[in-house]
Every structure is written in C-alpha cells, then in structure tokens.
Design an enzyme around this catalytic site. Structure first.
Site, PDB file in Angstrom:
ATOM      1  N   LYS A 216       1.593  -4.479 -27.768  1.00 28.15           N
ATOM      2  CA  LYS A 216       2.539  -4.117 -26.709  1.00 28.15           C
ATOM      3  C   LYS A 216       2.645  -2.594 -26.550  1.00 28.15           C
ATOM      4  O   LYS A 216       3.204  -2.086 -25.601  1.00 28.15           O
ATOM      5  CB  LYS A 216       3.909  -4.740 -26.985  1.00 28.15           C
ATOM      6  CG  LYS A 216       3.924  -6.276 -26.813  1.00 28.15           C
ATOM      7  CD  LYS A 216       5.297  -6.856 -27.148  1.00 28.15           C
ATOM      8  CE  LYS A 216       5.359  -8.377 -27.088  1.00 28.15           C
ATOM      9  NZ  LYS A 216       5.553  -8.900 -25.713  1.00 28.15           N
TER      10      LYS A 216
ATOM     11  N   LYS B 242      11.241  -5.335 -25.840  1.00 23.57           N
ATOM     12  CA  LYS B 242      10.408  -6.491 -26.151  1.00 23.57           C
ATOM     13  C   LYS B 242      10.164  -6.483 -27.648  1.00 23.57           C
ATOM     14  O   LYS B 242      10.477  -5.499 -28.317  1.00 23.57           O
ATOM     15  CB  LYS B 242       9.082  -6.433 -25.380  1.00 23.57           C
ATOM     16  CG  LYS B 242       8.377  -5.070 -25.457  1.00 23.57           C
ATOM     17  CD  LYS B 242       7.117  -5.016 -24.611  1.00 23.57           C
ATOM     18  CE  LYS B 242       7.333  -4.880 -23.132  1.00 23.57           C
ATOM     19  NZ  LYS B 242       6.954  -6.047 -22.362  1.00 23.57           N
ATOM     20  N   ARG B 243       9.614  -7.570 -28.184  1.00 24.88           N
ATOM     21  CA  ARG B 243       9.261  -7.547 -29.594  1.00 24.88           C
ATOM     22  C   ARG B 243       8.315  -6.394 -29.891  1.00 24.88           C
ATOM     23  O   ARG B 243       7.533  -5.977 -29.036  1.00 24.88           O
ATOM     24  CB  ARG B 243       8.589  -8.886 -29.984  1.00 24.88           C
ATOM     25  CG  ARG B 243       9.549 -10.056 -30.044  1.00 24.88           C
ATOM     26  CD  ARG B 243      10.628  -9.852 -31.087  1.00 24.88           C
ATOM     27  NE  ARG B 243      10.062  -9.877 -32.421  1.00 24.88           N
ATOM     28  CZ  ARG B 243      10.230 -10.850 -33.294  1.00 24.88           C
ATOM     29  NH1 ARG B 243      10.973 -11.901 -32.994  1.00 24.88           N
ATOM     30  NH2 ARG B 243       9.679 -10.794 -34.476  1.00 24.88           N
TER      31      ARG B 243
ATOM     32  N   THR C 185       7.487 -11.920 -19.474  1.00 25.14           N
ATOM     33  CA  THR C 185       8.534 -12.351 -18.549  1.00 25.14           C
ATOM     34  C   THR C 185       9.561 -11.236 -18.388  1.00 25.14           C
ATOM     35  O   THR C 185      10.277 -11.195 -17.388  1.00 25.14           O
ATOM     36  CB  THR C 185       9.245 -13.635 -19.024  1.00 25.14           C
ATOM     37  OG1 THR C 185       9.608 -13.481 -20.407  1.00 25.14           O
ATOM     38  CG2 THR C 185       8.359 -14.841 -18.854  1.00 25.14           C
TER      39      THR C 185
ATOM     40  N   LYS D 277      11.920  -9.829 -15.047  1.00 20.40           N
ATOM     41  CA  LYS D 277      13.365  -9.573 -15.021  1.00 20.40           C
ATOM     42  C   LYS D 277      13.662  -8.200 -14.432  1.00 20.40           C
ATOM     43  O   LYS D 277      14.612  -8.034 -13.674  1.00 20.40           O
ATOM     44  CB  LYS D 277      13.948  -9.692 -16.440  1.00 20.40           C
ATOM     45  CG  LYS D 277      13.790 -11.080 -17.051  1.00 20.40           C
ATOM     46  CD  LYS D 277      14.095 -11.066 -18.557  1.00 20.40           C
ATOM     47  CE  LYS D 277      13.534 -12.299 -19.240  1.00 20.40           C
ATOM     48  NZ  LYS D 277      13.499 -12.157 -20.721  1.00 20.40           N
TER      49      LYS D 277
ATOM     50  N   HIS E  28       0.079 -20.116 -25.208  1.00 18.63           N
ATOM     51  CA  HIS E  28       0.864 -18.903 -24.952  1.00 18.63           C
ATOM     52  C   HIS E  28       0.198 -17.622 -25.405  1.00 18.63           C
ATOM     53  O   HIS E  28       0.766 -16.547 -25.210  1.00 18.63           O
ATOM     54  CB  HIS E  28       2.222 -18.984 -25.651  1.00 18.63           C
ATOM     55  CG  HIS E  28       3.194 -19.875 -24.959  1.00 18.63           C
ATOM     56  ND1 HIS E  28       4.030 -19.432 -23.977  1.00 18.63           N
ATOM     57  CD2 HIS E  28       3.436 -21.195 -25.099  1.00 18.63           C
ATOM     58  CE1 HIS E  28       4.773 -20.439 -23.541  1.00 18.63           C
ATOM     59  NE2 HIS E  28       4.434 -21.529 -24.211  1.00 18.63           N
TER      60      HIS E  28
END
Ligand SMILES: *Cc1c(COP(=O)(O)O)cnc(C)c1O
Length: 791
Positions: free
Chosen positions: A528, A522-523, A630, A634, A334
C-alpha cells in the site's frame, strides 16, 4: 405499528429502571445508549420477524464470512428505520446531546479491513434492495485490537467491545448446535442482529456464533479442589470465539484459526440443513433454495463439510451431492498476494477434522479423474491438485467446488484470468466473472456527511439517490455553477473544521483547518506504500528547508491504520512516520507549511469523519497489488479527488470521473510485468534528485528506531533484497519521481479553488457506479439468482 413520542419515553423509562435501576436522566451515557437501543429494538423486532416470514418459501442467499467490520449501529439503524429525528427530539427534551449517545457505542470491529467492511456494506445494500441475504460468522469476544502508540511504536490492546453487552443482538438458545472436532465437541450458540434496509421494509439477519463448552463446569473436579480442571473444558471451548485474528497476511496459531473456520461453517450449514429439512423433507432441492457466497477462502471448508453431511449423514450418492454443492456455492477471491493464498498442512486437517479431510481427498481424486478424462497431461494435472506437497490449497478447492469465482475489480479479475489462476480459467472459463466492489452510500455519505447529503437532496429535489446512487450523475450539470461549487466548498470546510476539532480532542494535535487535508487511511502493508508517501513528505520538508520561499500550499498529511502485530516491517513504517512527524511538527522554521498527523486506532467510526473531510485521497499501491480497494470509493463519494496509481478500482474511478479530475502517476500493471527481472532500484536511488537523501534517513542517524534495527531492515528491503524477495519489491524508488510530480500538480491545482471544486464535484457526480447496491444487484442476478420481492 410505531410508537408515538410519549409511548417511547414511557418505554425508555421502563428499560432504564429494569436494566439499570435508575431513571433515564440519571444514567451514564453508555447506559442511556443501551436503554435507548432496548426501546428501539422493541419496535424493530416485530417488523424483523414479519420481514423474515415473507421470504420463508423463497430462495435466499447466505454470506459466509470470517469477518464483519460493522462499526456502530445506532445512527445507521435510526436513519434506516426513519426514527432519527424523533429520537433526537426526545433527547432534546431530556437536554441530552445526541452525538454523545452515538459515541457511547463501541464499534463492532469484527474484521481487519476492506474484506470485513465489504461484508458489512453488502448486508446493508441487500436489505435496502429487499434481497433476502443472511450473514453468518463468528461472534468474537475481542474484535480487531485497539491501537495505541508508545514513543511512536504501535502497541496493541484488547478490544473488549462486549463489556456492556450488545443490545442489538438476541441470543437464540433454541438454535444452538454441536460442532465436532477430533479433540472434543463444542456448542455453537447463535446471536442474531437485525440488518435494517433503508426505509425499514426489509430486515435481514446477521447470525454470529459463539463457542461454549458442552460441560462448562466439572463438579467432580471442583469437589476435588482442582479448580483449574473444573473449568478446563469451558476455557478450551470458549477460546474458539475469543479473538479475531488480527493478521491478514500470515496464519499464526494455525490450529485455533482452523477451528474458528470450521466452527462457524459447520454450525451455519447445520442450521441451514435443519431448517430446509423441516420444510422440504429432502436435500435434493437444497441448491434451489440456497446460494452461499464464500467471502475469500476462509470459509471454504464448507465445501467438504457439506459433502460430508450429504454423503455420510444423509447417505446421498457422491455425484448427486457434488452437483448440489457446486450449484450452491460461489467464491470471491480478494487478493493475488501470494502469502495470502490460504494453504493448510494436511496433518492439521487430519488431526482435527479427519472426516472432512477424507472428503477433501475424495474431491481431489475426482478432480484428477476429471482432468484425465479431459485429456490433460500428467505434468499439467500437477498444477491443479488441491492436495500437493502435504498442503491443501483452499483457493483451488474453492474454484473446483463452486459454480462461480469472482474477482473484485476489472483489473483484478483480468489478472486472475490471465496470470494467477490462468490454468483454472482455461478449464472453466464460464465460472470466472467480475464483481467490482462497492460501498453503501447510507453510511459513507448520508450518515458520515449529513451536510453534503442534505445539499444533494436539495439540488436533486429528491432523496432517490439514497437508494439509487446513479442519480448523482444529474449533479454534473452544476460543475460550472459558481454558487453550487461555493456551497460545496463551504460544506467541505465545515467537515474539515469538525475533523480538526476531533483530532485536537483525540490526538492532542492542532491542525490548520484551511490547509489541504491529504489523507492515507488503510491497513499498513508494504504494497500500500505508506512509505512512499512518507519519503515524499520528508523530501518536501528538505526542499522547504533549502528554499523557505518554495511555493507550496499549506498541507496537513494525515495517516491512519493498523499493522498486523507480527508484521515487523509495517510496524517499522509506522514508527518511521512518527519520527518524520516529530521532526516536521517540532520545526518552528516551517511552521504552518506542512504538518503530519497519525490518528490513533483507525476504524469505521473514525473513518466516517476522515473520508468526509478529505481534500485528497491517497491510493498509491503498487499497480496490480490492490485487488479493488474500497477506501478510494468512500473518498470519491464525498467529493475528494484521488492521487493514485492505475490499480484496483482506481482504474474504474478514473474511467467514471476522468483522468483530468484526478492525479494519476506511476507504473502500470503491464510496465511491471515487463520490468520484473531488469529492475534495479539503485539506479533511481543514485539518479533521482533528492531520493538518496530521504532513503538514507533510514540509516544515517536522522531518525531513531529505538535500537530495534527496523529502519535498517526497511533500508535493506529497498536496496538489497533477500532470498525471499527482490530489492524494492514494491517499486517505491521507481515511482518516486512521478509521485512527486503528481503531488506538485495537486499543489498547483488546489490554488484555483473553483477549478478544484469542479474536480471534486465531478468525482462526486460520477460515484454512482460504486454503490454496493450496484454490486449486490450483480451478485443477486448473476451469481445467486435470487429475486427481491416488493411486498
Ligand atoms: C473502507 C475501509 C477499509 C478499506 O480501505 P482500503 O483503502 O480499501 O484498504 C479498511 N478499514 C476500514 C475501517 C474501512 O472503513
């Protein structure tokens, strides 16, 4: 057999009386939710048993995962069983609001983020496609922490999701097993939850193990009035399933985490072996009936544990056992983030799981022998060793001990093959494959956005898309249809109004429902790049201050997400965004133009409201760092264009929906590979207009970090670098200018509402490939080799 309305009401009253001692109408919302669930379970359980029986002699797949981020089950189960409208009707007769019942359920938050949510989407898809897939994991008493903010700082609170019990799960005492640790044995008690496929034809099982002491109460100590000692064993054992590790970057409290891993893996394998032997009397055909997917390396201890069971407990020979093991297991990678590649100190394994460690040593020896036989040099063999420098490399064990290693998006798998795991790829090219992640449209469209779902069904004249998402492609013919696009925008507006109301209630902030909803949820992680988003917002603010006539469309920037409690920089970024929020939202001069919201405690249920009402999806990770993502899917499924980098599944989203319907910017994977050594962030800091101004806000007194020094730390991480990472490791400064340009394009494109709607529509029409149904079909056919029987 299904109950009619009158029978249901009768059963509802019976459960209300026997569980709570009151009539249904007099219960609290939470109690009503529980009584309703008990009533529904009464109908589900017989169908569940029947469904399991159908697969009793078939090959089945098993998902081993330390995390399941399920969210709420109530509406999802009603929709999939086809009961929702009937239950709504019953509630109407009682004059009870359905939404309030729905909101009374706690989210089952037994996961950190994407990896855990993927597991949940997979279970939904497998059941819907009638594949026998059973999930195994840990029944954490406390899930992912509840996030609150104090003065803009994240504060973590316990998530006591079981305080009223979990009416969806059934405790199966007869299936409890003992798990051995060097410091004492514990009991693993399973709780089974039904996983209902859409249409209710297949109902699979999620089995989560809870830890208990073998002797929970020592009467002798109690009698001696040593009360703490009397329950010492109980406390120690129960600690194993007490709390989900809220940390998906580093491993703290290592021993407990290792115990959690071995605990659920050992219990699950015992469960499988026992049931297999009851039916077949031999383990030699085990792999013909079981395929086990390891969700990341967390359950990799399953490989040596199964070797231990086969060779020690059942005296099978090593090679035969190894062959069965390799044919049974498959591994999903992952992440390529170095700090997340799991390693365990040898001494911990030796101390806690000595027999398992012996197996790992033996596996390592066999590996080295294998490599020598292939003529690989001593120098090169070093790279492959599973045990090296007193640590155990779980990813290597996972590749060597399985027949399949998969990445989760094309670019991620390519990077694994080319770079991160290149030497393993050279050894076993046939073992590497890609399985691009997906999401279930049942939760992320049908449930989260019933208004859009209904419109799609109306246009397509069929509900087939609910189980065949590629049907959405047929919507593309409406991309120029003014009436259709108008209706789409109307639905989007409705969702935005709903979200605005919810945010008002939850966060106490008023937002303009007609502004652009720009959402990054998101986290929190440096890669990110929420900080890049924040820098851009601050730059925009300064530009509006300089030029009040700046041509911009009203925009609401919405953030949501948790930082690992020990991840100081991520927490610093959260605080920094709150500071920017206060500056901007309190400035009367720019009223209306831009606003910043940080929603509290982002999770699956909050997500359902956010994904469906977004205008623009922020997917801005440093290229090469986000394995798949992901959240991006969405948004797309709800008709939201992406502003993002060519990273993870963004690349495949653009392949499907077109670059022209999204806003792509920034460095690509190859650019970064080339720049690696020469990059100097100072160059951009000095030269890019406005950049210095925003970066300096971290240290020039514009903002207050409460004396923690964390803003200075962030500043240094960008401009100075340390012994453990380079300056601006994630290329914020390099990508700033092109991000700002992409944001300008978003601004300009949004003004033409028909054109904007067309982009949204094309994204929605091309989301079919990102159904987890597609992903599960691929796993089933290319890894698990299981069949779905239509009974
Ligand atoms: C989908 C989802 C994620 C994953 O989001 P990414 O943007 O892919 O990191 C994390 N948390 C929740 C609650 C989700 O629903």
């Amino acid at each position: 057999m299904e109950y009619g309305k009158e029978k249901r009401k009768e059963r509802l009253e019976a459960y209300s009386l026997t569980t709570f001692g009151e009539n249904f109408i007099h219960l609290t919302k939470k109690e009503q939710y529980i009584a309703l669930t008990q009533m529904i379970m009464e109908e589900i359980v017989p169908k569940w048993k029947e469904s399991l029986n159908k697969y009793s002699d078939k090959k089945k797949a098993y998902y081993f995962s330390a995390e399941y981020l399920m969210g709420r089950a109530f509406s999802n189960n009603l929709i999939n069983m086809g009961y929702q409208s009937e239950i709504k009707e019953i509630l109407k007769e009682y004059e009870i609001n359905y939404n309030q019942i729905e909101e009374a359920e706690e989210d089952a938050g037994l996961g950190n983020g994407g990896l855990g949510r993927l597991a949940a989407c997979f279970l939904d898809s497998a059941a819907t496609l009638n594949y026998p897939l059973m999930g195994y994991g840990v029944r954490y008493q406390y899930g992912i922490f509840k996030q609150i903010f104090e003065d803009g700082f994240q504060v973590e609170k316990e998530d006591d999701w079981l305080k009223l019990g979990d009416p969806w799960s059934i405790k199966k005492l007869k299936d409890q097993v003992k798990v051995n640790f060097a410091d004492g044995d514990v009991l693993a008690v399973p709780y089974d939850t039904p996983i209902i496929g859409y249409g209710g034809k297949t109902i699979n099982t999620l089995r989560l193990w809870e830890a208990h002491a073998i002797h929970p109460f020592d009467f002798r100590e109690f009698n001696e009035q040593n009360y703490d000692l009397a329950i010492k064993e109980k406390n120690k054992a129960e600690m194993i399933s007490k709390v989900l590790y809220p940390n998906d970057t580093k491993d703290e409290g290592k021993i407990l985490r290792l115990k959690q891993q071995y605990f659920f893996v050992s219990a699950s394998l015992q469960d499988l072996v026992k049931k297999h032997l009851e039916r077949y009397d031999t383990l030699e055909n085990f792999h013909q009936f079981h395929s086990i997917q390891l969700n990341d390396t967390h359950p990799t201890v399953a490989i040596p544990e199964m070797m231990r069971i086969f060779t020690k407990e059942y005296k099978m020979d090593w090679e035969k056992s190894w062959n069965i093991v390799v044919n049974t297991f498959a591994y999903t990678n992952h992440t390529i983030m170095q700090e997340a590649l799991e390693q365990w100190p040898v001494r911990l394994y030796q101390a806690l799981l000595p027999e398992v460690y012996e197996m790992i040593e033996q596996i390592n020896k066999t590996l080295i022998k294998d490599l020598q036989q292939r003529g690989i040099s001593y120098e090169k063999i070093k790279h492959y060793k599973i045990i090296e420098n007193d640590s155990i490399k779980m990813a290597y064990l996972a590749i060597y001990g399985t027949h399949s290693t998969n990445g989760v998006a094309k670019v991620h798998t390519d990077i694994l093959k080319k770079r991160e795991l290149h030497f393993w790829y050279k050894l076993y090219p046939e073992r590497f494959q890609n399985k691009t992640n997906g999401i279930t449209q049942r939760r992320w469209l049908l449930k989260a956005n019933p208004e859009l779902a209904e419109f799609i069904t109306e246009l397509l004249g069929s509900k087939l898309w609910i189980t065949e998402l590629n049907q959405l492609k047929k919507l593309e013919v409406y991309q120029e249809d003014k009436e259709v696009l108008k209706k789409f925008l109307k639905i989007k507006q409705k969702k935005k109004n709903q979200l605005a109301q919810y945010i008002k209630k939850q966060e106490g902030i008023e937002i303009n429902p007609y502004s652009i909803f720009d959402i990054q949820i998101k986290r929190f992680h440096e890669y990110k790049r929420q900080l890049l988003n924040a820098f851009h917002i601050l730059d925009l603010y300064y530009r509006i201050k300089q030029n009040p006539d700046l041509d911009i469309y009203n925009r609401t920037f919405i953030f949501g997400g948790k930082a690992a409690p020990g991840y100081q920089r991520a927490k610093g970024i959260i605080k920094y965004i709150h500071e920017i929020k206060n500056l901007i939202n309190n400035d009367k001069e720019i009223q209306g133009k831009i606003k910043v919201v940080f929603i509290t405690n982002y999770g699956v249920s909050y997500g359902e409201k956010l994904f469906s009402s977004a205008d623009i999806s922020e997917q801005i990770s440093t290229a090469g760092k986000e394995a798949s993502g992901t959240g991006n899917m969405k948004f797309m499924l709800n008709g939201t264009p992406t502003i993002g980098t060519l990273d993870g599944a963004n690349i495949e989203i653009i392949e499907q929906a077109g670059q022209e319907n999204n806003f792509i910017f920034g460095l690509q994977v190859e650019d970064i590979e080339r720049m690696n050594l020469t990059y100097d962030p100072r160059e951009y800091y000095e030269k890019v207009e406005g950049l210095k101004r925003v970066v300096d806000s971290l240290v020039d007194g514009t903002f207050n970090d409460g004396g923690t020094g964390i803003f200075k730390e962030l500043y240094d991480s960008i401009l100075k670098g340390t012994s453990w990472h380079r300056a601006d490791e994630y290329y914020l400064l390099k990508d700033f200018e092109s991000y700002r340009m992409a944001q300008k394009k978003v601004n300009d494109a949004y003004k033409n509402c028909q054109n904007w709607a067309k982009k949204c529509w094309i994204n929605l029409s091309n989301a079919g490939n990102f159904s987890s149904d597609r992903t599960i079909e691929e796993y089933a056919e290319e890894i698990w080799r299981i069949k779905n029987y239509i009974f």
